[in-house]
Design a protein around this motif. Structure first.
Motif, PDB file in Angstrom:
ATOM      1  N   ILE A   2     -24.101  42.780  -6.880  1.00 28.72           N
ATOM      2  CA  ILE A   2     -22.858  42.091  -7.201  1.00 28.72           C
ATOM      3  C   ILE A   2     -23.218  40.716  -7.656  1.00 28.72           C
ATOM      4  O   ILE A   2     -23.799  39.940  -6.915  1.00 28.72           O
ATOM      5  CB  ILE A   2     -21.981  41.887  -5.969  1.00 28.72           C
ATOM      6  CG1 ILE A   2     -21.535  43.206  -5.459  1.00 28.72           C
ATOM      7  CG2 ILE A   2     -20.799  41.012  -6.311  1.00 28.72           C
ATOM      8  CD1 ILE A   2     -20.096  43.286  -5.254  1.00 28.72           C
ATOM      9  N   PHE A   5     -18.581  39.491  -9.233  1.00 28.25           N
ATOM     10  CA  PHE A   5     -17.341  39.676  -8.476  1.00 28.25           C
ATOM     11  C   PHE A   5     -17.606  39.344  -7.025  1.00 28.25           C
ATOM     12  O   PHE A   5     -18.168  40.140  -6.311  1.00 28.25           O
ATOM     13  CB  PHE A   5     -16.879  41.119  -8.561  1.00 28.25           C
ATOM     14  CG  PHE A   5     -16.825  41.637  -9.960  1.00 28.25           C
ATOM     15  CD1 PHE A   5     -15.757  41.317 -10.780  1.00 28.25           C
ATOM     16  CD2 PHE A   5     -17.846  42.424 -10.460  1.00 28.25           C
ATOM     17  CE1 PHE A   5     -15.698  41.809 -12.060  1.00 28.25           C
ATOM     18  CE2 PHE A   5     -17.791  42.909 -11.742  1.00 28.25           C
ATOM     19  CZ  PHE A   5     -16.724  42.605 -12.551  1.00 28.25           C
ATOM     20  N   GLN A  18     -14.947  41.106   6.428  1.00 27.54           N
ATOM     21  CA  GLN A  18     -16.062  42.051   6.604  1.00 27.54           C
ATOM     22  C   GLN A  18     -17.397  41.338   6.403  1.00 27.54           C
ATOM     23  O   GLN A  18     -18.398  41.957   6.078  1.00 27.54           O
ATOM     24  CB  GLN A  18     -15.960  43.245   5.656  1.00 27.54           C
ATOM     25  CG  GLN A  18     -14.666  44.022   5.763  1.00 27.54           C
ATOM     26  CD  GLN A  18     -14.555  44.831   7.041  1.00 27.54           C
ATOM     27  OE1 GLN A  18     -15.553  45.203   7.627  1.00 27.54           O
ATOM     28  NE2 GLN A  18     -13.334  45.090   7.476  1.00 27.54           N
TER      29      GLN A  18
ATOM     30  N   MET B  82     -22.994  53.149   4.057  1.00 28.69           N
ATOM     31  CA  MET B  82     -23.302  51.765   3.691  1.00 28.69           C
ATOM     32  C   MET B  82     -23.880  51.665   2.279  1.00 28.69           C
ATOM     33  O   MET B  82     -23.507  50.786   1.511  1.00 28.69           O
ATOM     34  CB  MET B  82     -24.294  51.135   4.688  1.00 28.69           C
ATOM     35  CG  MET B  82     -23.782  51.004   6.113  1.00 28.69           C
ATOM     36  SD  MET B  82     -22.258  50.037   6.257  1.00 28.69           S
ATOM     37  CE  MET B  82     -21.135  51.277   6.843  1.00 28.69           C
ATOM     38  N   SER B  86     -21.761  49.694  -0.709  1.00 29.80           N
ATOM     39  CA  SER B  86     -22.359  48.563  -1.424  1.00 29.80           C
ATOM     40  C   SER B  86     -22.488  48.881  -2.908  1.00 29.80           C
ATOM     41  O   SER B  86     -22.291  48.025  -3.759  1.00 29.80           O
ATOM     42  CB  SER B  86     -23.669  48.098  -0.776  1.00 29.80           C
ATOM     43  OG  SER B  86     -24.786  48.739  -1.316  1.00 29.80           O
ATOM     44  N   GLU B  89     -19.089  48.387  -4.409  1.00 31.22           N
ATOM     45  CA  GLU B  89     -18.751  46.969  -4.532  1.00 31.22           C
ATOM     46  C   GLU B  89     -19.296  46.346  -5.820  1.00 31.22           C
ATOM     47  O   GLU B  89     -18.765  45.346  -6.292  1.00 31.22           O
ATOM     48  CB  GLU B  89     -19.250  46.197  -3.305  1.00 31.22           C
ATOM     49  CG  GLU B  89     -18.364  46.399  -2.084  1.00 31.22           C
ATOM     50  CD  GLU B  89     -18.890  45.677  -0.852  1.00 31.22           C
ATOM     51  OE1 GLU B  89     -18.356  44.618  -0.518  1.00 31.22           O
ATOM     52  OE2 GLU B  89     -19.855  46.180  -0.230  1.00 31.22           O
ATOM     53  N   THR B  90     -20.339  46.924  -6.376  1.00 30.99           N
ATOM     54  CA  THR B  90     -20.876  46.380  -7.635  1.00 30.99           C
ATOM     55  C   THR B  90     -19.881  46.535  -8.774  1.00 30.99           C
ATOM     56  O   THR B  90     -20.046  45.946  -9.837  1.00 30.99           O
ATOM     57  CB  THR B  90     -22.193  47.067  -8.056  1.00 30.99           C
ATOM     58  OG1 THR B  90     -21.924  48.446  -8.338  1.00 30.99           O
ATOM     59  CG2 THR B  90     -23.256  46.958  -6.986  1.00 30.99           C
ATOM     60  N   LEU B  91     -18.850  47.359  -8.574  1.00 32.73           N
ATOM     61  CA  LEU B  91     -17.862  47.560  -9.628  1.00 32.73           C
ATOM     62  C   LEU B  91     -16.673  46.619  -9.485  1.00 32.73           C
ATOM     63  O   LEU B  91     -15.679  46.737 -10.201  1.00 32.73           O
ATOM     64  CB  LEU B  91     -17.399  49.019  -9.639  1.00 32.73           C
ATOM     65  CG  LEU B  91     -18.458  49.984 -10.171  1.00 32.73           C
ATOM     66  CD1 LEU B  91     -18.099  51.416  -9.836  1.00 32.73           C
ATOM     67  CD2 LEU B  91     -18.634  49.825 -11.680  1.00 32.73           C
ATOM     68  N   GLY B  92     -16.764  45.680  -8.534  1.00 32.27           N
ATOM     69  CA  GLY B  92     -15.747  44.643  -8.450  1.00 32.27           C
ATOM     70  C   GLY B  92     -14.669  44.869  -7.418  1.00 32.27           C
ATOM     71  O   GLY B  92     -13.660  44.171  -7.408  1.00 32.27           O
ATOM     72  N   ILE B  93     -14.873  45.843  -6.550  1.00 33.67           N
ATOM     73  CA  ILE B  93     -13.900  46.035  -5.467  1.00 33.67           C
ATOM     74  C   ILE B  93     -14.604  45.596  -4.183  1.00 33.67           C
ATOM     75  O   ILE B  93     -15.806  45.804  -4.054  1.00 33.67           O
ATOM     76  CB  ILE B  93     -13.452  47.511  -5.405  1.00 33.67           C
ATOM     77  CG1 ILE B  93     -12.322  47.679  -4.388  1.00 33.67           C
ATOM     78  CG2 ILE B  93     -14.598  48.456  -5.087  1.00 33.67           C
ATOM     79  CD1 ILE B  93     -11.472  48.913  -4.649  1.00 33.67           C
ATOM     80  N   ASP B  94     -13.884  44.919  -3.277  1.00 39.00           N
ATOM     81  CA  ASP B  94     -14.617  44.447  -2.096  1.00 39.00           C
ATOM     82  C   ASP B  94     -14.440  45.381  -0.899  1.00 39.00           C
ATOM     83  O   ASP B  94     -13.595  46.263  -0.891  1.00 39.00           O
ATOM     84  CB  ASP B  94     -14.288  42.990  -1.743  1.00 39.00           C
ATOM     85  CG  ASP B  94     -12.833  42.803  -1.412  1.00 39.00           C
ATOM     86  OD1 ASP B  94     -12.236  43.728  -0.825  1.00 39.00           O
ATOM     87  OD2 ASP B  94     -12.288  41.742  -1.737  1.00 39.00           O
ATOM     88  N   ARG B  95     -15.286  45.165   0.096  1.00 40.50           N
ATOM     89  CA  ARG B  95     -15.351  46.062   1.240  1.00 40.50           C
ATOM     90  C   ARG B  95     -14.016  46.128   1.980  1.00 40.50           C
ATOM     91  O   ARG B  95     -13.577  47.198   2.399  1.00 40.50           O
ATOM     92  CB  ARG B  95     -16.467  45.602   2.193  1.00 40.50           C
ATOM     93  CG  ARG B  95     -16.740  46.512   3.372  1.00 40.50           C
ATOM     94  CD  ARG B  95     -17.563  47.716   2.981  1.00 40.50           C
ATOM     95  NE  ARG B  95     -18.810  47.360   2.329  1.00 40.50           N
ATOM     96  CZ  ARG B  95     -20.020  47.561   2.862  1.00 40.50           C
ATOM     97  NH1 ARG B  95     -20.150  48.102   4.044  1.00 40.50           N
ATOM     98  NH2 ARG B  95     -21.100  47.226   2.182  1.00 40.50           N
ATOM     99  N   THR B  96     -13.384  44.950   2.123  1.00 39.95           N
ATOM    100  CA  THR B  96     -12.112  44.898   2.833  1.00 39.95           C
ATOM    101  C   THR B  96     -11.083  45.826   2.178  1.00 39.95           C
ATOM    102  O   THR B  96     -10.404  46.588   2.850  1.00 39.95           O
ATOM    103  CB  THR B  96     -11.560  43.455   2.831  1.00 39.95           C
ATOM    104  OG1 THR B  96     -12.625  42.599   3.220  1.00 39.95           O
ATOM    105  CG2 THR B  96     -10.419  43.296   3.786  1.00 39.95           C
ATOM    106  N   LEU B  99     -11.918  49.523   2.751  1.00 39.48           N
ATOM    107  CA  LEU B  99     -11.588  49.983   4.099  1.00 39.48           C
ATOM    108  C   LEU B  99     -10.075  50.059   4.301  1.00 39.48           C
ATOM    109  O   LEU B  99      -9.583  50.979   4.952  1.00 39.48           O
ATOM    110  CB  LEU B  99     -12.244  49.082   5.149  1.00 39.48           C
ATOM    111  CG  LEU B  99     -13.776  49.161   5.161  1.00 39.48           C
ATOM    112  CD1 LEU B  99     -14.362  48.270   6.233  1.00 39.48           C
ATOM    113  CD2 LEU B  99     -14.265  50.591   5.352  1.00 39.48           C
ATOM    114  N   GLU B 100      -9.354  49.103   3.707  1.00 38.11           N
ATOM    115  CA  GLU B 100      -7.895  49.164   3.806  1.00 38.11           C
ATOM    116  C   GLU B 100      -7.370  50.456   3.197  1.00 38.11           C
ATOM    117  O   GLU B 100      -6.454  51.079   3.724  1.00 38.11           O
ATOM    118  CB  GLU B 100      -7.256  47.962   3.090  1.00 38.11           C
ATOM    119  CG  GLU B 100      -7.135  46.732   3.973  1.00 38.11           C
ATOM    120  CD  GLU B 100      -6.837  45.458   3.171  1.00 38.11           C
ATOM    121  OE1 GLU B 100      -6.972  44.376   3.768  1.00 38.11           O
ATOM    122  OE2 GLU B 100      -6.479  45.557   1.969  1.00 38.11           O
TER     123      GLU B 100
END
Ligand code: FE2
Ligand code: FE2
Lengths: 108, 316
Positions: A2, A5, A18, B82, B86, B89-96, B99-100
């Motif tokens: 990343i 972003f 998190q 995991m 991860s 997440e490299t595509l611009g969406i975050d972990r939070t 999980l939501e």
């Protein structure tokens, strides 16, 4: 990795972040460079190291781990790759194959 | 100068055709990005929720050896989750957000993990059939076009073969054991066979978008092709331990040399996906509770980290 972003990066206690994102580099054996293997979340560097051990080296894949918080990595961008790497394009004389070695001359 | 979308799309496609991986900062069509986020997050959620049916038996494993193996296997699944989060997440969406989406029920995970593990033999059946089917799918995905996903998949595939073998080993000991043990193994096979067949996804005439996804190498093979390979490989393994596949219509097709299976109960599949499987509610509740109960730990760790930064910003 990343690199652009980085939402959820500012440690705002209101929102469940998190934890920050860390990029993980592992050296598999002595004498070779550390290599990027992925990322993970951790509250601090020490926890990032422990998590990296559990996530990425469960089968002795490493003898050394580097962790770097993702927001500190600046990467070149693919769109500019052409012009960015252009200076090396016209310098063929940097390669040994550019030179003619006279017949019969050795050890050059 | 901004290239227009058509040129970018051509360049994108030609990279894929040449087998060059697409990396996070490269241009990609929005549809490609969204499809990958959907697939990778579903996959990650499946690894995480997938720990629950097996976790159910860790404390009751029949020997210390089996317990250690099961613990290691379940820990691997956590690791797979995991890697995949991860990579997503490299595509611009975050972990939070990811999980939501899981916790609100918006995101899906594999239908198979909504079935209960009633006996120890189920742990054997899961490793043998569920991990076995997953391997078929994942080996194909490892050749996909998105770099981070494909790299995660290569890693996962390396770890999966132990999962598959330990499951088959459990089935072997039961199948070659007492009459009761053999019956227990057969019962587990009876209950897990069809869900395992179905987890490879709807049949080809019922899965839209496949053509474009194949062209982009997001999907590598059709669901039916993967299913056929899984069945071809698994049936002889069942024969070897003297268990019978619960499909009276299963037979080798003389023309193709592949097994042909009887009709699949897709109604059951879609019903489980919709949330009406035997364990959907408890699986989700377990995840939501784990997240909620872990919140104070995350906050405490963040507070501790922040305090250490203030105290000495050179020593971390
Ligand atoms: Fe897995
Ligand atoms: Fe597995």
């Amino acid at each position: 990795m990343i690199l652009i972003f980085n939402k959820g990066m500012n440690t705002n206690m209101e929102k469940d972040t998190q934890w920050p994102l860390w990029e993980i580099f592992i050296q598999a054996n002595p004498g070779i460079p550390h290599k990027h293997v992925g990322s993970l979340h951790a509250a601090d560097a020490e926890m990032a190291l422990q998590n990296a051990r559990d996530v990425y080296t469960r089968r002795n894949e490493g003898i050394s781990i580097w962790v770097v918080e993702a927001r500190f990595i600046k990467a070149s961008s693919p769109e500019d790759a052409g012009s960015f790497f252009e200076p090396a394009n016209d310098k063929v004389y940097r390669h040994p194959t550019f030179y003619k070695v006279p017949d019969g001359v050795k050890y050059l | 100068m901004q290239k227009d979308e058509k040129v970018l799309l051509e360049e994108f496609q030609s990279k894929i055709d040449k087998g060059v991986k697409i990396e996070p900062k490269d241009w990609m069509p929005l549809k490609y990005r969204n499809q990958l986020i959907r697939m990778m997050s579903q996959h990650a959620h499946s690894e995480i929720v997938g720990m629950l049916p097996e976790g159910n038996w860790i404390t009751r494993a029949p020997s210390l050896r089996r317990k250690a193996i099961l613990l290691a296997k379940v820990q691997d699944e956590a690791g797979h989750g995991m890697y995949l989060y991860s990579a997503a997440e490299t595509l611009g969406i975050d972990r939070t957000t990811l999980l939501e989406q899981l916790h609100s029920g918006k995101a899906k995970y594999s239908s198979i993990f909504n079935y209960p593990t009633l006996t120890w033999a189920d742990i054997g059946a899961i490793g043998w059939l569920v991990d076995g089917a997953a391997i078929m799918n994942q080996t194909a995905l490892a050749k996909g076009s998105y770099g981070p996903y494909s790299r995660a998949m290569v890693r996962i595939c390396k770890e999966e073969s132990f999962h598959n073998r330990q499951g088959y080993e459990i089935m072997c000991s039961l199948a070659f054991g007492s009459q009761e043990q053999k019956q227990m193994a057969q019962d587990a096979l009876n209950r897990w066979w069809w869900p395992a067949i179905m987890m490879l996804g709807p049949s080809d005439d019922n899965s839209p978008n496949t053509e474009e996804l194949m062209r982009w190498r997001v999907k590598m093979e059709s669901n039916d092709a993967i299913r056929e390979r899984f069945i071809d490989r698994t049936v002889p393994q069942a024969d070897y331990i003297g268990l019978s596949i619960p499909d009276p219509e299963l037979k080798i097709d003389e023309a193709t040399g592949h097994y042909k299976h009887g009709p699949i109960n897709w109604e059951e599949f879609f019903n489980v996906i919709k949330g009406n499987g035997p364990c959907n509610k408890s699986r989700l509740k377990t995840r939501v509770d784990a997240d909620r109960n872990g919140k104070w730990v995350r906050e405490a760790a963040e507070a501790y980290a922040a305090k250490r930064v203030i105290r000495d910003d050179t020593d971390f």
